[in-house]
Enzyme design. Structure first.
Site, PDB file in Angstrom:
ATOM      1  N   GLU A  40     -25.828  24.272   7.119  1.00 35.11           N
ATOM      2  CA  GLU A  40     -24.653  25.100   6.855  1.00 35.11           C
ATOM      3  C   GLU A  40     -24.835  25.975   5.616  1.00 35.11           C
ATOM      4  O   GLU A  40     -23.855  26.448   5.032  1.00 35.11           O
ATOM      5  CB  GLU A  40     -23.429  24.202   6.691  1.00 35.11           C
ATOM      6  CG  GLU A  40     -23.096  23.397   7.940  1.00 35.11           C
ATOM      7  CD  GLU A  40     -21.913  22.474   7.738  1.00 35.11           C
ATOM      8  OE1 GLU A  40     -20.769  22.967   7.733  1.00 35.11           O
ATOM      9  OE2 GLU A  40     -22.127  21.258   7.586  1.00 35.11           O
ATOM     10  N   SER A 168     -19.755  22.097  11.289  1.00 30.53           N
ATOM     11  CA  SER A 168     -19.750  23.468  11.830  1.00 30.53           C
ATOM     12  C   SER A 168     -20.209  23.542  13.275  1.00 30.53           C
ATOM     13  O   SER A 168     -20.757  24.555  13.714  1.00 30.53           O
ATOM     14  CB  SER A 168     -20.619  24.389  10.953  1.00 30.53           C
ATOM     15  OG  SER A 168     -20.092  24.488   9.659  1.00 30.53           O
ATOM     16  N   TYR A 238     -16.860  31.199  12.339  1.00 35.75           N
ATOM     17  CA  TYR A 238     -17.107  31.925  11.100  1.00 35.75           C
ATOM     18  C   TYR A 238     -17.243  33.442  11.231  1.00 35.75           C
ATOM     19  O   TYR A 238     -17.062  34.159  10.251  1.00 35.75           O
ATOM     20  CB  TYR A 238     -18.364  31.372  10.425  1.00 35.75           C
ATOM     21  CG  TYR A 238     -18.245  29.919  10.077  1.00 35.75           C
ATOM     22  CD1 TYR A 238     -17.376  29.500   9.084  1.00 35.75           C
ATOM     23  CD2 TYR A 238     -18.998  28.951  10.751  1.00 35.75           C
ATOM     24  CE1 TYR A 238     -17.246  28.156   8.764  1.00 35.75           C
ATOM     25  CE2 TYR A 238     -18.877  27.613  10.430  1.00 35.75           C
ATOM     26  CZ  TYR A 238     -18.005  27.221   9.436  1.00 35.75           C
ATOM     27  OH  TYR A 238     -17.885  25.884   9.122  1.00 35.75           O
ATOM     28  N   ARG A 277      -9.921  18.384   4.804  1.00 39.52           N
ATOM     29  CA  ARG A 277      -9.330  18.960   6.016  1.00 39.52           C
ATOM     30  C   ARG A 277      -9.644  18.056   7.191  1.00 39.52           C
ATOM     31  O   ARG A 277     -10.803  17.755   7.477  1.00 39.52           O
ATOM     32  CB  ARG A 277      -9.890  20.356   6.285  1.00 39.52           C
ATOM     33  CG  ARG A 277      -9.053  21.159   7.284  1.00 39.52           C
ATOM     34  CD  ARG A 277      -9.769  22.417   7.751  1.00 39.52           C
ATOM     35  NE  ARG A 277     -10.811  22.094   8.721  1.00 39.52           N
ATOM     36  CZ  ARG A 277     -12.094  22.406   8.576  1.00 39.52           C
ATOM     37  NH1 ARG A 277     -12.514  23.026   7.505  1.00 39.52           N
ATOM     38  NH2 ARG A 277     -12.963  22.074   9.519  1.00 39.52           N
ATOM     39  N   ASP A 279      -9.658  17.458  11.206  1.00 38.47           N
ATOM     40  CA  ASP A 279      -9.638  18.148  12.498  1.00 38.47           C
ATOM     41  C   ASP A 279      -9.067  17.197  13.546  1.00 38.47           C
ATOM     42  O   ASP A 279      -9.472  16.028  13.624  1.00 38.47           O
ATOM     43  CB  ASP A 279     -11.045  18.597  12.873  1.00 38.47           C
ATOM     44  CG  ASP A 279     -11.590  19.647  11.910  1.00 38.47           C
ATOM     45  OD1 ASP A 279     -10.776  20.359  11.296  1.00 38.47           O
ATOM     46  OD2 ASP A 279     -12.822  19.740  11.764  1.00 38.47           O
ATOM     47  N   GLU A 293     -12.660  14.460  12.821  1.00 39.28           N
ATOM     48  CA  GLU A 293     -13.475  14.246  11.632  1.00 39.28           C
ATOM     49  C   GLU A 293     -12.734  14.713  10.398  1.00 39.28           C
ATOM     50  O   GLU A 293     -11.727  15.413  10.475  1.00 39.28           O
ATOM     51  CB  GLU A 293     -14.813  14.958  11.753  1.00 39.28           C
ATOM     52  CG  GLU A 293     -14.743  16.444  12.005  1.00 39.28           C
ATOM     53  CD  GLU A 293     -16.116  17.031  12.306  1.00 39.28           C
ATOM     54  OE1 GLU A 293     -16.702  17.629  11.378  1.00 39.28           O
ATOM     55  OE2 GLU A 293     -16.597  16.897  13.447  1.00 39.28           O
ATOM     56  N   ASN A 295     -13.343  16.688   6.727  1.00 43.53           N
ATOM     57  CA  ASN A 295     -14.207  17.552   5.927  1.00 43.53           C
ATOM     58  C   ASN A 295     -13.806  17.412   4.464  1.00 43.53           C
ATOM     59  O   ASN A 295     -12.655  17.682   4.104  1.00 43.53           O
ATOM     60  CB  ASN A 295     -14.040  19.016   6.358  1.00 43.53           C
ATOM     61  CG  ASN A 295     -14.357  19.212   7.826  1.00 43.53           C
ATOM     62  OD1 ASN A 295     -15.499  19.406   8.206  1.00 43.53           O
ATOM     63  ND2 ASN A 295     -13.334  19.139   8.680  1.00 43.53           N
ATOM     64  N   GLY A 299     -14.607  24.836   4.148  1.00 45.36           N
ATOM     65  CA  GLY A 299     -15.050  26.214   3.957  1.00 45.36           C
ATOM     66  C   GLY A 299     -14.028  27.041   3.212  1.00 45.36           C
ATOM     67  O   GLY A 299     -12.822  26.783   3.263  1.00 45.36           O
TER      68      GLY A 299
END
Length: 337
Positions: A40, A168, A238, A277, A279, A293, A295, A299
């Site tokens: 990433e 990602s 992205y 964050r 998901d 998951e 994070n 990002g």
């Protein structure tokens, strides 16, 4: 206005109030860790440069430090007073850089060593969530000798195969038949020694940013993600302008609240701090939310989700970055982080 909307408005007011009384000089010399060596790296450079620009615009003495090009031990020579971690994936989001910063006694943004190491490992994360009664899709670890038919019997079709330590959507495959499993495994195994397969939850794709620590942790507004052809891959995350992001989600308030409560419980259970964050997938048949998951170094690009949720709560990008960095002022010298 719903209870969640009121809470987020209060969070935004608190952030803006705290920043109004913040003397940026107290932050000292700041390092922004970016780039790194994971898959990433490209996104980390985008995130890190955005963070760096934001801090500089606020008058912070901030400097970029690419851990993929420079030896991390050079951090000591930079005489940073604290760092903002804008690294994604392994060697940045997995507890390794956090451990080094602990040794250097350098305050840093994001979760500590243990929470970072747990959250990067999708298998360990799921085991912890399940042991605490939090909903997440059924799964199993795959190996080269796995019986593919047995895997399908257990998890059903379609199912998701992905590396256990990547983000990602790198190396991720949506498997629709048993014949596709070997290739999906090989793709994921090419990026990671540990590969996970999980039941594919069909429904709304959601994400919920989180801030704070322990009892003071809070969930920000939920975002609904609508990618083209229901494919939220690396490009659509992205670089594509076709992906739609809805905040507010358009879902019933009670559904948003359930997602926020689940995400917050997931965050606390892993021992995360500063920000993160979660998901989540919302099952279209049952309406149940399922954790995918966590994070711990989200990002911060032009397409990123935490800034979207913060904006909905009344906090712009630059102020969000400065506020996250200011949380390191609470990390006491020599304390376990």
């Amino acid at each position: 206005m719903s209870k969640q909307e009121v809470n987020m408005s209060l969070w935004g007011d608190r952030v803006n109030s705290q920043l109004a009384s913040l003397n940026v000089k107290t932050l000292g010399r700041v390092g922004v860790l970016l780039g790194g060596r994971s898959g990433e790296r490209e996104i980390s450079l985008l995130s890190g440069n955005g963070v760096l620009d934001a801090l500089c615009s606020k008058g912070v003495d901030a400097h970029g430090f690419d851990t993929g090009l420079r030896c991390p031990t050079e951090l000591a020579k930079e005489k940073f007073d604290r760092v903002f971690i804008s690294l994604h994936g392994r060697f940045g989001e997995d507890g390794t850089i956090q451990g080094l910063l602990e040794l250097l006694n350098l305050p840093y943004t994001g979760s500590g060593v243990l929470a970072s190491a747990l959250a990067i490992d999708k298998i360990a994360t799921k085991q912890i969530w399940l042991s605490n009664g939090l909903s997440t899709p059924e799964f199993e670890e795959l190996t080269a000798t796995s019986d593919w038919n047995t895997v399908v019997q257990h998890l059903g079709l379609p199912l998701i195969v992905k590396p256990a330590h990547e983000g990602s959507s790198l190396g991720l495959t949506k498997v629709k038949s048993v014949d596709e499993l070997p290739a999906a495994y090989q793709l994921a195994a090419g990026l990671d020694k540990k590969v996970i397969a999980e039941t594919c939850i069909v429904g709304d794709e959601l994400t919920c940013p989180l801030v704070g620590q322990g009892d003071t942790a809070e969930a920000l507004p939920v975002i609904k993600i609508i990618p083209p052809q229901a494919n939220y891959d690396f490009h659509n995350k992205y670089f594509s302008d076709e992906t739609q992001y809805l905040c507010p989600t358009g879902l019933a308030p009670e559904v948003n609240a359930r997602v926020q409560n689940l995400a917050l419980a997931a965050y606390k259970t892993l021992g995360c701090r500063t920000w993160g964050r979660a998901d989540v997938m919302l099952d279209q048949k049952t309406g149940e939310p399922y954790l995918l998951e966590m994070n711990t170094s989200p990002g911060m690009t032009s397409h990123s989700l935490v800034p979207m949720a913060a904006k909905a709560a009344g906090v712009n990008y630059a102020d969000l970055v400065l506020w996250l960095l200011s949380q390191t002022l609470q990390q006491k010298e020599g304390a376990t982080r």
